[in-house]
Design a protein around this motif. Structure first.
Motif, PDB file in Angstrom:
ATOM      1  N   SER A  74       0.828  -1.204   0.000  1.00  0.00           N
ATOM      2  CA  SER A  74       0.000   0.000   0.000  1.00  0.00           C
ATOM      3  C   SER A  74       0.863   1.255   0.000  1.00  0.00           C
ATOM      4  N   ALA A  75       2.098   1.137   0.498  1.00  0.00           N
ATOM      5  CA  ALA A  75       3.005   2.285   0.570  1.00  0.00           C
ATOM      6  C   ALA A  75       4.400   1.803   0.932  1.00  0.00           C
ATOM      7  N   VAL A  76       5.373   2.687   0.761  1.00  0.00           N
ATOM      8  CA  VAL A  76       6.756   2.439   1.177  1.00  0.00           C
ATOM      9  C   VAL A  76       7.145   3.516   2.172  1.00  0.00           C
ATOM     10  N   ALA A  77       7.642   3.107   3.330  1.00  0.00           N
ATOM     11  CA  ALA A  77       8.087   4.043   4.361  1.00  0.00           C
ATOM     12  C   ALA A  77       9.579   3.844   4.604  1.00  0.00           C
ATOM     13  N   ALA A  78      10.331   4.921   4.602  1.00  0.00           N
ATOM     14  CA  ALA A  78      11.776   4.836   4.809  1.00  0.00           C
ATOM     15  C   ALA A  78      12.221   5.898   5.809  1.00  0.00           C
ATOM     16  N   THR A  79      13.172   5.537   6.652  1.00  0.00           N
ATOM     17  CA  THR A  79      13.733   6.502   7.589  1.00  0.00           C
ATOM     18  C   THR A  79      14.443   7.601   6.812  1.00  0.00           C
ATOM     19  N   ALA A  80      14.024   8.850   7.048  1.00  0.00           N
ATOM     20  CA  ALA A  80      14.617   9.994   6.350  1.00  0.00           C
ATOM     21  C   ALA A  80      15.398  10.889   7.297  1.00  0.00           C
ATOM     22  N   GLY A  81      15.514  10.512   8.556  1.00  0.00           N
ATOM     23  CA  GLY A  81      16.268  11.278   9.527  1.00  0.00           C
ATOM     24  C   GLY A  81      15.681  11.054  10.917  1.00  0.00           C
ATOM     25  N   LEU A 104       3.428   3.811  -5.907  1.00  0.00           N
ATOM     26  CA  LEU A 104       3.017   3.697  -4.512  1.00  0.00           C
ATOM     27  C   LEU A 104       3.277   4.999  -3.766  1.00  0.00           C
ATOM     28  N   PRO A 105       2.506   5.289  -2.729  1.00  0.00           N
ATOM     29  CA  PRO A 105       2.814   6.455  -1.902  1.00  0.00           C
ATOM     30  C   PRO A 105       4.153   6.256  -1.178  1.00  0.00           C
ATOM     31  N   PHE A 106       4.891   7.339  -1.022  1.00  0.00           N
ATOM     32  CA  PHE A 106       6.152   7.313  -0.279  1.00  0.00           C
ATOM     33  C   PHE A 106       5.960   8.083   1.023  1.00  0.00           C
ATOM     34  N   ILE A 107       6.466   7.522   2.129  1.00  0.00           N
ATOM     35  CA  ILE A 107       6.329   8.163   3.436  1.00  0.00           C
ATOM     36  C   ILE A 107       7.710   8.292   4.063  1.00  0.00           C
ATOM     37  N   ARG A 325       0.758   6.944   9.660  1.00  0.00           N
ATOM     38  CA  ARG A 325       0.686   8.152   8.839  1.00  0.00           C
ATOM     39  C   ARG A 325      -0.225   7.951   7.622  1.00  0.00           C
ATOM     40  N   LEU A 326      -0.148   6.776   7.021  1.00  0.00           N
ATOM     41  CA  LEU A 326      -0.975   6.506   5.841  1.00  0.00           C
ATOM     42  C   LEU A 326      -2.458   6.545   6.197  1.00  0.00           C
ATOM     43  N   ARG A 327      -2.803   6.079   7.389  1.00  0.00           N
ATOM     44  CA  ARG A 327      -4.187   6.137   7.847  1.00  0.00           C
ATOM     45  C   ARG A 327      -4.723   7.573   7.839  1.00  0.00           C
ATOM     46  N   LEU A 328      -3.830   8.516   8.132  1.00  0.00           N
ATOM     47  CA  LEU A 328      -4.214   9.925   8.216  1.00  0.00           C
ATOM     48  C   LEU A 328      -4.008  10.660   6.891  1.00  0.00           C
ATOM     49  N   GLY A 329      -3.589   9.923   5.870  1.00  0.00           N
ATOM     50  CA  GLY A 329      -3.346  10.535   4.569  1.00  0.00           C
ATOM     51  C   GLY A 329      -2.082  11.360   4.520  1.00  0.00           C
ATOM     52  N   LEU A 330      -1.133  11.064   5.403  1.00  0.00           N
ATOM     53  CA  LEU A 330       0.102  11.838   5.479  1.00  0.00           C
ATOM     54  C   LEU A 330       1.198  11.141   4.682  1.00  0.00           C
ATOM     55  N   LYS A 348       4.969  18.342  13.971  1.00  0.00           N
ATOM     56  CA  LYS A 348       3.607  18.852  13.898  1.00  0.00           C
ATOM     57  C   LYS A 348       3.417  19.785  12.709  1.00  0.00           C
ATOM     58  N   LYS A 349       4.496  20.440  12.288  1.00  0.00           N
ATOM     59  CA  LYS A 349       4.416  21.340  11.141  1.00  0.00           C
ATOM     60  C   LYS A 349       3.966  20.590   9.889  1.00  0.00           C
ATOM     61  N   ARG A 350       4.283  19.293   9.795  1.00  0.00           N
ATOM     62  CA  ARG A 350       3.945  18.500   8.610  1.00  0.00           C
ATOM     63  C   ARG A 350       2.480  18.093   8.596  1.00  0.00           C
ATOM     64  N   THR A 351       1.800  18.165   9.766  1.00  0.00           N
ATOM     65  CA  THR A 351       0.419  17.724   9.840  1.00  0.00           C
ATOM     66  C   THR A 351      -0.572  18.873   9.864  1.00  0.00           C
ATOM     67  N   GLU A 352      -0.063  20.103   9.922  1.00  0.00           N
ATOM     68  CA  GLU A 352      -0.948  21.279   9.996  1.00  0.00           C
ATOM     69  C   GLU A 352      -1.305  21.792   8.624  1.00  0.00           C
TER      70      GLU A 352
END
Length: 352
Positions: A74-81, A104-107, A325-330, A348-352
């Protein structure tokens, strides 16, 4: 929902498949411990090269063990920092490539958020909760209000607890990584109270009313005790006693700060079953867990700690953070840049 997680922030190469009900379909971790042991610590360029060498095969094996392929994701999530930039670039570029090739969505996952959300994977705890995040690079007390919503109440003003363990171990001639070696030697101490009298150590910032930490003075005190011992090879009994004193002191300091934080949390969030979570690599220390459990019980909190195999760096927590995060569409664009420094409370800046 099935998310592929990729973790390459330091010296562990890891891949995992986790679904939205918390089932870990496959999880592989390739340790680089032997590659870096001779240097007494992680060599960033060497770590990045090892990630590049092994990550493609590790991802393929993870999919194979789960009986899945890229079409099932459903998506790919990778540590970015945060982390070592070379390793972060390897993992994020691999994640972006898979996402682009298979539409696929990237997170992009903050490594610390992976630790912070792990108890929701392993124990299904509800929000909000209090978090002690303790590792080689971070020692923080945070209020976890929601996915991407972390309020930092305290942090280390110098060294992290894990760094203190590692550097103190090196002063005592113990092998890398130092934290587990200190715990192993401390277990050989015959009398912990006598050891603490023999090797007294300071409790930094004890008189202050905030939630911050300082561990550089502890490292210095260990060095002074080592230098005061007879010349020549250190006796195992001396090392065991000093390790026991160090471990107990660090546990006391953390318990004291957490006790203050639990008092504040109880006032601000009047929940029926408040939870104190301890996460991060140092959360594997059994003496620390025991001390925190005692303090939590005294404050009518429940202590929650991930299983030992999920305390260190791992892709299962990255995949789960991706699920949350994918559940929230992030999701994130393929132009997201890896960040060697990325404070958790800035998310939090990324979710506002």
């Amino acid at each position: 929902m099935l998310v592929l997680g990729i973790e390459t922030s330091c010296d562990e190469t890891s891949a995992a498949l986790v679904d939205d009900v918390g089932r870990v379909h496959a999880h592989l971790i390739l340790s680089q411990l032997k590659d870096h042991a001779a240097f007494g610590g992680v060599v960033p360029e060497l770590a990045a090269r090892k990630h590049l060498e092994h990550l493609p095969t590790l991802i393929a094996r993870t999919l194979s063990e789960a009986g899945k392929n890229f079409k099932d994701l459903s998506a790919v999530a990778a540590t970015a920092g945060p982390g070592l930039i070379g390793g972060l670039l390897v993992g994020t570029m691999m994640g972006k490539a898979i996402a682009a090739a298979h539409d696929l969505p990237f997170i992009a996952i903050n490594h610390l958020e992976g630790h912070a959300l792990t108890p929701r994977l392993t124990h299904r705890i509800s929000l909000p909760y209090l978090l002690l995040l303790v590792s080689g690079g971070h020692t923080q007390i945070l209020c976890v209000k929601g996915v991407g919503d972390y309020e930092r109440w305290g942090t280390t003003l110098d060294d992290a607890a894990g760094e203190c363990f590692d550097k103190a171990a090196k002063l005592m001639g113990l092998a890398y990584p130092g934290g587990p070696q200190v715990e192993k030697m401390a277990a050989q101490c015959a009398d912990i109270e006598s050891a603490r009298v023999r090797f007294p150590l300071p409790h930094p910032l004890q008189a202050r009313k905030d939630f911050n930490f300082s561990f550089s003075g502890l490292k210095t005190a260990v060095r002074q005790h080592v230098e005061a011992l007879p010349q020549g090879a250190l006796k195992q009994a001396d090392v065991a006693d000093l390790c026991a004193s160090l471990q107990a002191t660090i546990a006391d300091v953390m318990a004291q700060r957490c006790a203050r934080a639990m008092d504040r949390f109880a006032i601000e969030f009047q929940t029926d079953s408040p939870v104190l979570v301890v996460a991060g690599g140092v959360a594997a220390n059994k003496a620390l867990r025991t001390r925190l459990e005692q303090e939590a019980a005294a404050k009518n909190f429940r202590l929650c700690a991930p299983p030992l195999n999920l305390c260190g760096d791992n892709a299962a927590m990255i995949a789960w953070a991706g699920v949350e995060r994918l559940r929230l569409g992030l999701t994130d664009g393929l132009d997201f840049k890896a960040r060697p420094r990325w404070p958790l409370h800035e998310l939090k800046k990324r979710t506002e």
